[in-house]
Structures are given as structure tokens and as C-alpha cells.
Write a protein that holds these residues in place. Structure first.
Motif, PDB file in Angstrom:
ATOM      1  N   LEU A   7       6.400   1.376  56.201  1.00 15.60           N
ATOM      2  CA  LEU A   7       5.869   2.147  55.072  1.00 15.60           C
ATOM      3  C   LEU A   7       4.898   3.221  55.551  1.00 15.60           C
ATOM      4  O   LEU A   7       4.976   4.381  55.133  1.00 15.60           O
ATOM      5  CB  LEU A   7       5.194   1.205  54.073  1.00 15.60           C
ATOM      6  CG  LEU A   7       6.149   0.251  53.344  1.00 15.60           C
ATOM      7  CD1 LEU A   7       5.373  -0.872  52.675  1.00 15.60           C
ATOM      8  CD2 LEU A   7       6.995   1.015  52.324  1.00 15.60           C
ATOM      9  N   MET A  17       9.784   6.113  51.732  1.00 14.65           N
ATOM     10  CA  MET A  17       9.191   4.764  51.762  1.00 14.65           C
ATOM     11  C   MET A  17      10.171   3.734  51.205  1.00 14.65           C
ATOM     12  O   MET A  17      10.365   2.666  51.795  1.00 14.65           O
ATOM     13  CB  MET A  17       7.917   4.718  50.916  1.00 14.65           C
ATOM     14  CG  MET A  17       6.686   5.236  51.593  1.00 14.65           C
ATOM     15  SD  MET A  17       5.304   5.070  50.436  1.00 14.65           S
ATOM     16  CE  MET A  17       3.944   5.429  51.536  1.00 14.65           C
ATOM     17  N   PHE A  21      11.932   0.751  53.254  1.00 10.66           N
ATOM     18  CA  PHE A  21      11.685  -0.639  52.844  1.00 10.66           C
ATOM     19  C   PHE A  21      12.983  -1.415  52.634  1.00 10.66           C
ATOM     20  O   PHE A  21      13.087  -2.582  53.027  1.00 10.66           O
ATOM     21  CB  PHE A  21      10.844  -0.663  51.568  1.00 10.66           C
ATOM     22  CG  PHE A  21      10.642  -2.038  51.012  1.00 10.66           C
ATOM     23  CD1 PHE A  21       9.743  -2.915  51.604  1.00 10.66           C
ATOM     24  CD2 PHE A  21      11.354  -2.471  49.907  1.00 10.66           C
ATOM     25  CE1 PHE A  21       9.560  -4.200  51.098  1.00 10.66           C
ATOM     26  CE2 PHE A  21      11.177  -3.745  49.395  1.00 10.66           C
ATOM     27  CZ  PHE A  21      10.280  -4.607  49.991  1.00 10.66           C
ATOM     28  N   ILE A 104       1.560   0.846  46.797  1.00  8.81           N
ATOM     29  CA  ILE A 104       2.923   0.473  47.212  1.00  8.81           C
ATOM     30  C   ILE A 104       3.537  -0.474  46.191  1.00  8.81           C
ATOM     31  O   ILE A 104       4.694  -0.314  45.772  1.00  8.81           O
ATOM     32  CB  ILE A 104       2.899  -0.192  48.607  1.00  8.81           C
ATOM     33  CG1 ILE A 104       2.458   0.800  49.684  1.00  8.81           C
ATOM     34  CG2 ILE A 104       4.261  -0.810  48.939  1.00  8.81           C
ATOM     35  CD1 ILE A 104       3.392   1.951  49.914  1.00  8.81           C
TER      36      ILE A 104
END
Length: 197
Positions: A7, A17, A21, A104
Motif C-alpha cells: 500500500l 492501492m 492490495f 485505507i
């Protein structure tokens, strides 16, 4: 590298991101239905993993671990390196770790319905146990290692690796710092290359 590092190396581009992920939950080239930047994040994740696996410092870190872990040593080092990133977060980011991790979680909650089921399930687990923030604590790492050991039905013995972390903490932290400097530079170049495609 593990989740926090992937990240961080996405440099606050939210779609990259997301791609970075979910990459471990995407097989082969089954991701062309995603937004272009999410696809770029998946490519970036794979480039980071390839670079990491081949790096001499990472290989040295693996050799520092007890031989009992065999091919799981790489997974353990990925987790340990996230621990050192979280522990030394202020050296790499002006945004406090708690603020960063909450942002996040908010992003992933918003995007969850677009993501693979495995990613959705892990997001729920990650948020419930505040995994990213708790990477900075040995107790947090011990829980992660215990969970991984349970997933391998005890074959990996990864639950024992917390002792390795305590015994060779300084050596592993030095490895991480040297390697992460290289990885940041590599990722910056790769982001530019991938986004130019």
C-alpha cells in the motif's frame, strides 16, 4: 512484501492501492474488467514481489531464520518487513500510522463491492482486528503468525517465528532498512513505467 508495504509503495494513488492490495486474490490475467489504474496496481504488486524474492538482502534475511520454516521463510520475512515498516513508520511517512490505516480501511469499505470475494473477506478481517496498525507490535505479529500457522494446519510452524523475531531483531531490522531503500527506488521507476503503458 506484505500488505502495508504494498500500500505504501502505491504512493497514495487509490486505484493503484486497490490493485496492489487485491493482486494476491487475482489469478493469471483475469483482471481486465477492472479500471486501468487497478490493473496497474496488480502489475506493480507482481513486479514488487519478483524484485523482493530475488533481492540478496531478502535472501539473507530468509537464511537468518530457523531452518524449520523451509519454503515458508519468505512469507515470514514479508510479515517481519511489514512489522519494521510499521514500527519505523515516521521515518517513511509524515502521515501518522493510525491516520493512514484508517484512511485505507475507509477506502476499502467504499470499494469492497467491486473486489474479489477473497479480498472482501480479508478486508473485513483486517478492519475488525486493525491488522495494519497492529503490525507495529510484536503481539500483533504473533497473532498474524498464529493465524497463518492455523491456515497451514500447523505444517508451517510459523507461530514459532515470533521467537526468531525477538532473537535476531536488530539484524532483521538492518536488513529491512537497507532493502526498503532499494525497493522504494525500484517501485518509483516501475510506477512510472507501468503508468506509461
Amino acid at each position: 512484501m506484505n500488505f502495508l508495504a504494498h500500500l505504501y509503495l502505491s504512493q497514495n494513488n487509490t486505484n493503484i492501492m486497490v490493485g496492489n492490495f487485491i493482486a494476491d486474490h487475482v489469478r493469471g490475467n483475469r483482471f481486465t474488467h477492472f479500471d486501468k489504474e487497478i490493473q496497474q496496481g496488480i502489475f506493480l504488486h507482481r513486479e514488487i514481489d519478483t524484485y523482493t524474492d530475488a533481492h540478496p538482502i531478502v535472501r539473507k534475511s530468509k537464511r537468518r531464520l530457523h531452518k524449520r520454516y523451509r519454503h515458508y521463510a519468505g512469507v515470514i520475512i514479508d510479515i517481519f518487513y511489514d512489522y519494521f515498516l510499521a514500527k519505523n513508520w515516521a521515518d517513511y511517512s509524515a502521515i501518522p500510522l493510525d491516520v493512514y490505516t484508517q484512511s485505507i480501511y475507509k477506502l476499502f469499505k467504499e470499494k469492497s463491492h467491486e473486489l474479489p470475494i477473497k479480498s472482501q473477506n480479508f478486508i473485513n478481517y483486517m478492519i475488525e482486528y486493525d491488522i495494519l496498525f497492529n503490525y507495529q507490535f510484536e503481539d500483533g505479529i504473533a497473532k498474524v503468525l498464529n493465524g497463518m500457522n492455523n491456515r497451514t494446519k500447523g505444517k508451517s510452524q510459523m507461530n514459532l517465528a515470533i521467537q526468531d523475531l525477538k532473537e535476531i531483531h536488530l539484524e532483521l531490522e538492518e536488513d529491512f532498512k537497507l532493502f526498503f531503500t532499494d525497493l522504494i527506488a525500484f517501485s518509483k521507476i516501475k510506477r512510472i513505467e507501468i503508468q506509461a503503458i
